[in-house]
Enzyme design. Structure first.
Site, PDB file in Angstrom:
ATOM      1  N   HIS A 169      17.852  -6.759 -11.376  1.00 22.75           N
ATOM      2  CA  HIS A 169      17.454  -6.231  -9.964  1.00 22.75           C
ATOM      3  C   HIS A 169      16.461  -7.166  -9.344  1.00 22.75           C
ATOM      4  CE1 HIS A 169      15.435  -3.692 -12.681  1.00 22.75           C
ATOM      5  NE2 HIS A 169      14.410  -3.377 -11.827  1.00 22.75           N
TER       6      HIS A 169
ATOM      7  N   HIS B  81      13.726  -7.032  -6.119  1.00 19.55           N
ATOM      8  CA  HIS B  81      13.380  -6.408  -5.299  1.00 19.55           C
ATOM      9  C   HIS B  81      12.843  -7.115  -3.945  1.00 19.55           C
ATOM     10  CE1 HIS B  81      11.622  -2.819  -8.232  1.00 19.55           C
ATOM     11  NE2 HIS B  81      11.825  -3.883  -8.985  1.00 19.55           N
TER      12      HIS B  81
ATOM     13  N   ASP C   9      15.582   1.092  -2.643  1.00 18.60           N
ATOM     14  CA  ASP C   9      14.955   1.547  -3.736  1.00 18.60           C
ATOM     15  C   ASP C   9      14.318   3.004  -3.354  1.00 18.60           C
ATOM     16  OD1 ASP C   9      12.874   2.394  -5.623  1.00 18.60           O
ATOM     17  OD2 ASP C   9      12.900   0.255  -6.233  1.00 18.60           O
ATOM     18  N   ILE C  10      14.672   3.814  -4.216  1.00 19.11           N
ATOM     19  CA  ILE C  10      14.532   5.280  -4.024  1.00 19.11           C
ATOM     20  C   ILE C  10      13.059   5.740  -4.188  1.00 19.11           C
ATOM     21  CG2 ILE C  10      14.739   6.148  -6.275  1.00 19.11           C
ATOM     22  CD1 ILE C  10      16.601   7.663  -3.489  1.00 19.11           C
TER      23      ILE C  10
HETATM   24  P1  5GP Z   1      11.742  -2.232 -12.432  1.00 18.51           P
HETATM   25  O1  5GP Z   1      12.918  -2.238 -13.643  1.00 18.51           O
HETATM   26  O2  5GP Z   1      11.787  -3.421 -11.859  1.00 18.51           O
HETATM   27  O3  5GP Z   1      10.387  -2.015 -13.132  1.00 18.51           O
HETATM   28  O4  5GP Z   1      12.085  -1.060 -11.659  1.00 18.51           O
HETATM   29  C1  5GP Z   1      13.230  -0.400 -11.392  1.00 18.51           C
HETATM   30  C2  5GP Z   1      13.264  -0.032  -9.980  1.00 18.51           C
HETATM   31  O5  5GP Z   1      14.277   0.931  -9.864  1.00 18.51           O
HETATM   32  C3  5GP Z   1      11.906   0.920  -9.438  1.00 18.51           C
HETATM   33  O6  5GP Z   1      11.594   0.284  -8.096  1.00 18.51           O
HETATM   34  C4  5GP Z   1      12.735   2.227  -9.319  1.00 18.51           C
HETATM   35  O7  5GP Z   1      12.005   2.722  -8.136  1.00 18.51           O
HETATM   36  C5  5GP Z   1      13.994   2.168  -9.052  1.00 18.51           C
HETATM   37  N1  5GP Z   1      15.119   2.982  -9.129  1.00 18.51           N
HETATM   38  C6  5GP Z   1      14.959   3.750 -10.268  1.00 18.51           C
HETATM   39  N2  5GP Z   1      15.836   4.630 -10.538  1.00 18.51           N
HETATM   40  C7  5GP Z   1      16.487   4.495  -9.391  1.00 18.51           C
HETATM   41  C8  5GP Z   1      17.653   5.355  -8.739  1.00 18.51           C
HETATM   42  O8  5GP Z   1      18.135   6.276  -9.386  1.00 18.51           O
HETATM   43  N3  5GP Z   1      17.958   4.699  -7.353  1.00 18.51           N
HETATM   44  C9  5GP Z   1      17.553   4.084  -6.887  1.00 18.51           C
HETATM   45  N4  5GP Z   1      17.794   3.664  -5.627  1.00 18.51           N
HETATM   46  N5  5GP Z   1      16.586   3.338  -7.344  1.00 18.51           N
HETATM   47  C10 5GP Z   1      16.026   3.573  -8.613  1.00 18.51           C
END
Ligand code: 5GP
Length: 129
Positions: free
Chosen positions: A92, A94, A28-29
């Protein structure tokens, strides 16, 4: 196309850890702890409970394999498994190393790592698989 599909295709840079033909694990970035990994199906599905049983169980097995590797190299009590999915419409998981429940706050300030540090963390986990 989701941002994660672009990562699968290599159109967006990511720190990949491990993949098979249907799944990918990458860092995660915006990590909430060191070793925060995302595990995705390569097939773009928005909502985890829309996956069929096979896709769903295969994803969880892939996550398990990745979690065991994270636990070997990142100092933590547990690797937690979390599905939120409110931001990116592509399933996804985590995988987040934690020592206590307070480490699991998605609203806290994210950690920052240099490119080199991200590469090192990804390599450490990759080598433990
Ligand atoms: P959620 O949809 O579960 O709320 O979070 C999406 C997750 O994707 C977040 O933790 C965010 O940091 C991660 N994320 C968003 N854009 C990118 C990206 O371009 N690259 C990576 N590696 N992670 C990302």
């Amino acid at each position: 196309m989701s941002i994660f599909s672009k990562i699968v295709n290599g159109e967006i840079l990511s720190y990949k850890i491990y993949e098979d033909s249907n799944h990918l694990a990458f860092l995660d970035i915006f990590p909430i702890s060191k070793g925060h990994v995302l595990v995705i199906p390569k097939k773009e599905i928005d909502y985890v409970f829309d996956m069929n049983d096979r896709e769903y169980t295969q994803l969880l097995l892939f996550a398990k394999k990745t979690s065991l590797a994270i636990k070997k190299v990142i100092n933590c009590n547990r690797v937690s498994l979390n599905i939120v999915g409110l931001d990116v419409p592509h399933v996804h998981i985590h995988l987040i190393p934690i020592n206590s429940i307070s480490d699991l706050n998605f609203e806290k300030q994210k950690l920052t790592f240099s490119k080199e540090e991200f590469k090192e963390i990804a390599a450490l986990i990759r080598e433990a698989i």
